[in-house]
Design a protein around this motif. Structure first.
Motif, PDB file in Angstrom:
ATOM      1  N   GLU A 151       0.825  -1.206   0.000  1.00 58.12           N
ATOM      2  CA  GLU A 151       0.000   0.000   0.000  1.00 58.12           C
ATOM      3  C   GLU A 151       0.862   1.261   0.000  1.00 58.12           C
ATOM      4  OE1 GLU A 151      -2.590  -0.298   3.362  1.00 58.12           O
ATOM      5  OE2 GLU A 151      -3.780  -1.901   2.467  1.00 58.12           O
ATOM      6  N   GLN A 152       1.922   1.264   0.814  1.00 57.68           N
ATOM      7  CA  GLN A 152       2.799   2.421   0.889  1.00 57.68           C
ATOM      8  C   GLN A 152       3.541   2.642  -0.429  1.00 57.68           C
ATOM      9  OE1 GLN A 152       5.124   1.487   4.369  1.00 57.68           O
ATOM     10  NE2 GLN A 152       3.817   2.712   5.696  1.00 57.68           N
ATOM     11  N   LEU A 153       3.941   1.559  -1.094  1.00 55.01           N
ATOM     12  CA  LEU A 153       4.597   1.699  -2.386  1.00 55.01           C
ATOM     13  C   LEU A 153       3.635   2.291  -3.415  1.00 55.01           C
ATOM     14  CD1 LEU A 153       6.695  -1.589  -2.514  1.00 55.01           C
ATOM     15  CD2 LEU A 153       7.564   0.747  -2.393  1.00 55.01           C
ATOM     16  N   GLY A 154       2.398   1.869  -3.388  1.00 56.80           N
ATOM     17  CA  GLY A 154       1.389   2.440  -4.276  1.00 56.80           C
ATOM     18  C   GLY A 154       1.173   3.916  -4.006  1.00 56.80           C
ATOM     19  N   GLN A 155       1.133   4.291  -2.732  1.00 61.43           N
ATOM     20  CA  GLN A 155       0.972   5.693  -2.372  1.00 61.43           C
ATOM     21  C   GLN A 155       2.177   6.512  -2.830  1.00 61.43           C
ATOM     22  OE1 GLN A 155       0.380   5.455   1.852  1.00 61.43           O
ATOM     23  NE2 GLN A 155      -1.773   4.865   1.668  1.00 61.43           N
ATOM     24  N   LEU A 156       3.359   5.919  -2.745  1.00 70.35           N
ATOM     25  CA  LEU A 156       4.572   6.612  -3.185  1.00 70.35           C
ATOM     26  C   LEU A 156       4.538   6.860  -4.688  1.00 70.35           C
ATOM     27  CD1 LEU A 156       7.409   7.694  -2.556  1.00 70.35           C
ATOM     28  CD2 LEU A 156       8.259   5.371  -2.903  1.00 70.35           C
ATOM     29  N   VAL A 157       4.144   5.865  -5.441  1.00 70.50           N
ATOM     30  CA  VAL A 157       4.045   6.019  -6.892  1.00 70.50           C
ATOM     31  C   VAL A 157       3.067   7.133  -7.231  1.00 70.50           C
ATOM     32  CG1 VAL A 157       3.258   4.879  -9.006  1.00 70.50           C
ATOM     33  CG2 VAL A 157       4.767   3.671  -7.443  1.00 70.50           C
ATOM     34  N   THR A 158       1.945   7.171  -6.556  1.00 73.79           N
ATOM     35  CA  THR A 158       0.948   8.202  -6.801  1.00 73.79           C
ATOM     36  C   THR A 158       1.453   9.583  -6.383  1.00 73.79           C
ATOM     37  OG1 THR A 158      -0.810   6.579  -6.475  1.00 73.79           O
ATOM     38  CG2 THR A 158      -1.431   8.886  -6.322  1.00 73.79           C
ATOM     39  N   ALA A 159       2.080   9.675  -5.220  1.00 70.15           N
ATOM     40  CA  ALA A 159       2.551  10.958  -4.696  1.00 70.15           C
ATOM     41  C   ALA A 159       3.620  11.581  -5.582  1.00 70.15           C
ATOM     42  CB  ALA A 159       3.093  10.788  -3.279  1.00 70.15           C
ATOM     43  N   ASP A 199       2.500   7.513 -11.398  1.00 69.88           N
ATOM     44  CA  ASP A 199       1.340   6.755 -11.865  1.00 69.88           C
ATOM     45  C   ASP A 199       0.899   7.208 -13.255  1.00 69.88           C
ATOM     46  OD1 ASP A 199       0.559   9.194 -10.781  1.00 69.88           O
ATOM     47  OD2 ASP A 199      -1.417   8.458 -10.202  1.00 69.88           O
ATOM     48  N   ALA A 200       1.451   8.339 -13.728  1.00 66.54           N
ATOM     49  CA  ALA A 200       1.144   8.804 -15.084  1.00 66.54           C
ATOM     50  C   ALA A 200       1.911   7.997 -16.137  1.00 66.54           C
ATOM     51  CB  ALA A 200       1.481  10.283 -15.221  1.00 66.54           C
ATOM     52  N   ASP A 251       5.191  -0.509 -18.169  1.00 66.72           N
ATOM     53  CA  ASP A 251       6.460  -0.951 -18.751  1.00 66.72           C
ATOM     54  C   ASP A 251       7.557   0.088 -18.535  1.00 66.72           C
ATOM     55  OD1 ASP A 251       5.298  -3.304 -19.596  1.00 66.72           O
ATOM     56  OD2 ASP A 251       4.848  -2.536 -21.609  1.00 66.72           O
ATOM     57  N   THR A 252       7.222   1.351 -18.721  1.00 62.91           N
ATOM     58  CA  THR A 252       8.194   2.425 -18.535  1.00 62.91           C
ATOM     59  C   THR A 252       8.617   2.522 -17.078  1.00 62.91           C
ATOM     60  OG1 THR A 252       7.205   3.655 -20.356  1.00 62.91           O
ATOM     61  CG2 THR A 252       8.619   4.891 -18.842  1.00 62.91           C
ATOM     62  N   LEU A 253       7.647   2.462 -16.181  1.00 59.44           N
ATOM     63  CA  LEU A 253       7.948   2.544 -14.758  1.00 59.44           C
ATOM     64  C   LEU A 253       8.819   1.371 -14.316  1.00 59.44           C
ATOM     65  CD1 LEU A 253       7.559   3.959 -12.052  1.00 59.44           C
ATOM     66  CD2 LEU A 253       5.434   2.681 -11.777  1.00 59.44           C
TER      67      LEU A 253
END
Length: 82
Positions: free
Chosen positions: A27-35, A39-40, A44-46
């Motif tokens: 969950e924290q990793l997902g929040q980090l990606v969004t913050a 997430d844009a 594949d690029t990420l």
């Protein structure tokens, strides 16, 4: 008389705790990606960028990234406080 230990219950509790910690980390990793706005990017690029960082990072680069990351979170904390 010694108290009998329930190893199965202790093992289950440890497994539940490990599962909970893993879920929290995801969950924290997902929040980090969004913050960070990552997430844009398409997945594949990420993934490619993250693999490149893991494969090529030197200790000096990691130190610089750590400083930049700490500054990012400091800015976010200051914005969050009214």
């Amino acid at each position: 008389m010694r108290k009998v230990r329930d190893y199965d219950a202790e093992l289950k509790a440890l497994n539940d705790k490990a599962r909970s910690l893993k879920t929290k980390k995801v969950e924290q990793l997902g929040q980090l990606v969004t913050a960070t706005g990552a997430d844009a990017l398409d997945l594949d690029t990420l993934a490619g960028a993250m693999l490149h960082v893991v494969e090529t990072a030197s200790a000096e680069e990691r130190g610089a990234w750590r400083v930049k990351g700490a500054a990012f979170f400091q800015r976010r904390r200051k914005k969050a406080r009214p």
